[in-house]
Design a protein around this motif. Structure first.
Motif, short mmCIF file in Angstrom:
data_model
loop_
_atom_site.label_atom_id
_atom_site.label_comp_id
_atom_site.label_asym_id
_atom_site.label_seq_id
_atom_site.Cartn_x
_atom_site.Cartn_y
_atom_site.Cartn_z
N ASN A 192 -9.10 -0.32 3.34
CA ASN A 192 -8.89 -0.04 1.76
C ASN A 192 -9.24 1.10 1.36
O ASN A 192 -7.75 1.34 0.59
CB ASN A 192 -9.92 -0.76 0.80
CG ASN A 192 -10.07 -2.36 0.35
OD1 ASN A 192 -9.31 -2.68 1.10
ND2 ASN A 192 -10.98 -3.56 0.72
N GLU A 193 -10.06 2.29 1.96
CA GLU A 193 -9.74 3.03 2.05
C GLU A 193 -8.40 4.31 2.50
O GLU A 193 -8.45 5.34 1.87
CB GLU A 193 -10.74 4.50 2.18
CG GLU A 193 -12.32 3.52 1.51
CD GLU A 193 -13.31 3.85 1.88
OE1 GLU A 193 -13.45 5.05 2.59
OE2 GLU A 193 -14.88 3.55 1.54
N SER A 194 -7.82 3.76 3.08
CA SER A 194 -6.82 4.34 4.11
C SER A 194 -5.04 4.32 3.12
O SER A 194 -5.37 3.56 2.42
CB SER A 194 -6.64 3.80 5.16
OG SER A 194 -7.73 3.86 5.93
N THR A 195 -4.30 5.20 3.18
CA THR A 195 -3.13 5.05 2.95
C THR A 195 -2.08 4.40 4.19
O THR A 195 -2.40 4.76 5.57
CB THR A 195 -2.83 6.28 2.46
OG1 THR A 195 -2.87 7.43 3.18
CG2 THR A 195 -3.12 6.66 0.98
N GLY A 196 -1.47 3.69 4.01
CA GLY A 196 -0.08 3.08 4.90
C GLY A 196 -0.91 2.91 5.62
O GLY A 196 -1.79 2.09 6.08
N ARG A 216 -2.86 1.67 9.73
CA ARG A 216 -3.70 2.15 11.00
C ARG A 216 -3.96 1.91 11.78
O ARG A 216 -4.19 0.34 11.54
CB ARG A 216 -4.78 2.85 9.89
CG ARG A 216 -4.66 3.24 8.26
CD ARG A 216 -4.52 4.79 9.19
NE ARG A 216 -5.24 5.35 10.13
CZ ARG A 216 -6.78 6.10 9.95
NH1 ARG A 216 -7.12 6.16 8.26
NH2 ARG A 216 -6.59 6.68 10.83
N ARG A 223 -2.90 -2.30 7.70
CA ARG A 223 -3.76 -2.02 6.43
C ARG A 223 -3.92 -3.08 5.27
O ARG A 223 -3.36 -4.59 5.54
CB ARG A 223 -2.28 -1.40 5.81
CG ARG A 223 -1.15 -1.92 4.80
CD ARG A 223 -0.50 -1.15 4.05
NE ARG A 223 0.39 -2.38 3.19
CZ ARG A 223 1.66 -1.62 2.66
NH1 ARG A 223 1.51 -0.75 2.79
NH2 ARG A 223 1.51 -2.51 2.45
N ILE A 258 -1.57 -5.16 -0.82
CA ILE A 258 -1.55 -5.27 -2.08
C ILE A 258 -1.42 -6.67 -2.49
O ILE A 258 -1.79 -6.50 -4.66
CB ILE A 258 0.03 -3.92 -2.27
CG1 ILE A 258 -0.91 -3.42 -1.58
CG2 ILE A 258 -0.18 -3.88 -3.30
CD1 ILE A 258 0.69 -1.67 -1.63
N HIS A 291 8.01 -5.80 4.72
CA HIS A 291 7.87 -4.48 4.50
C HIS A 291 8.60 -2.78 4.85
O HIS A 291 10.15 -3.99 6.06
CB HIS A 291 6.52 -3.63 5.46
CG HIS A 291 5.23 -4.74 5.44
ND1 HIS A 291 4.42 -6.03 5.95
CD2 HIS A 291 4.30 -4.40 4.04
CE1 HIS A 291 3.86 -5.88 5.49
NE2 HIS A 291 3.24 -5.09 4.61
N CYS A 305 6.86 8.81 8.49
CA CYS A 305 6.07 9.17 7.37
C CYS A 305 4.71 7.88 7.44
O CYS A 305 3.50 7.87 7.10
CB CYS A 305 5.57 9.13 6.19
SG CYS A 305 6.32 8.49 4.91
N LYS A 344 5.34 5.28 5.42
CA LYS A 344 4.58 5.25 4.55
C LYS A 344 5.88 3.54 3.94
O LYS A 344 6.37 3.19 5.15
CB LYS A 344 5.74 5.79 2.91
CG LYS A 344 5.68 4.89 2.15
CD LYS A 344 6.53 5.63 1.37
CE LYS A 344 7.13 4.96 -0.47
NZ LYS A 344 7.67 5.99 -1.18
N CYS A 381 12.59 6.81 4.44
CA CYS A 381 11.87 7.35 2.54
C CYS A 381 12.68 7.92 2.71
O CYS A 381 12.86 9.14 3.08
CB CYS A 381 10.64 7.19 3.19
SG CYS A 381 9.88 8.55 2.99
#
Length: 126
Positions: free
Chosen positions: A13-17, A19, A66, A69, A76, A82, A84, A119
């Motif tokens: 939850n604290e990560s972006t993208g 992992r 991840r 959402i 996806h 990156c 994203k 992106c």
């Protein structure tokens, strides 16, 4: 839900993208957690099985994860540079999967569709 499973979920939850399990393990250990790598893998598998997290395979075959959402079935778009990721619905993909399955006598099907590209931000940077 086990405390360890919740610990892994919170890290996602604290990560972006997306992992990898190794990345999550390293993050948790650096924060002082005593969690083991095998436990991270088990928690990720349980969270994936229950649909609480997304999992996909990178171009080199590594599984990455991840937090979801949305709770609905989705696909996806993932940036190769990156990482994203954008969640998208794909009604045409759903119809195609159902049609191909029916033509071949398959029932109770599932599928995963991931589209990789670059992106807009990464494309503009090069």
């Amino acid at each position: 839900m086990s405390t360890r499973r919740e610990t892994v979920r919170q890290a996602l939850n604290e990560s972006t993208g997306f992992r990898s399990a190794q990345d999550l393990y390293a993050d948790l250990r650096s924060e002082g957690s005593k969690i083991g790598l095998t436990t991270v893998y088990r928690a990720l598998q349980a969270l994936s099985d229950s649909g609480e997290i997304d999992v996909l395979r990178t171009d080199d075959g590594e599984a990455v994860y991840r937090a979801c959402i949305t709770e609905t079935h989705h696909h996806h778009l993932v940036c190769r540079r990156c990482g994203k990721a954008v969640e998208v619905e794909g009604p045409a993909v759903e119809r195609w999967a159902d049609s191909v399955a029916a033509q071949n006598g398959f029932t109770d099907i599932t599928h995963t569709v991931e589209v990789f590209g670059t992106c807009a931000n990464c494309a503009a940077a090069h």
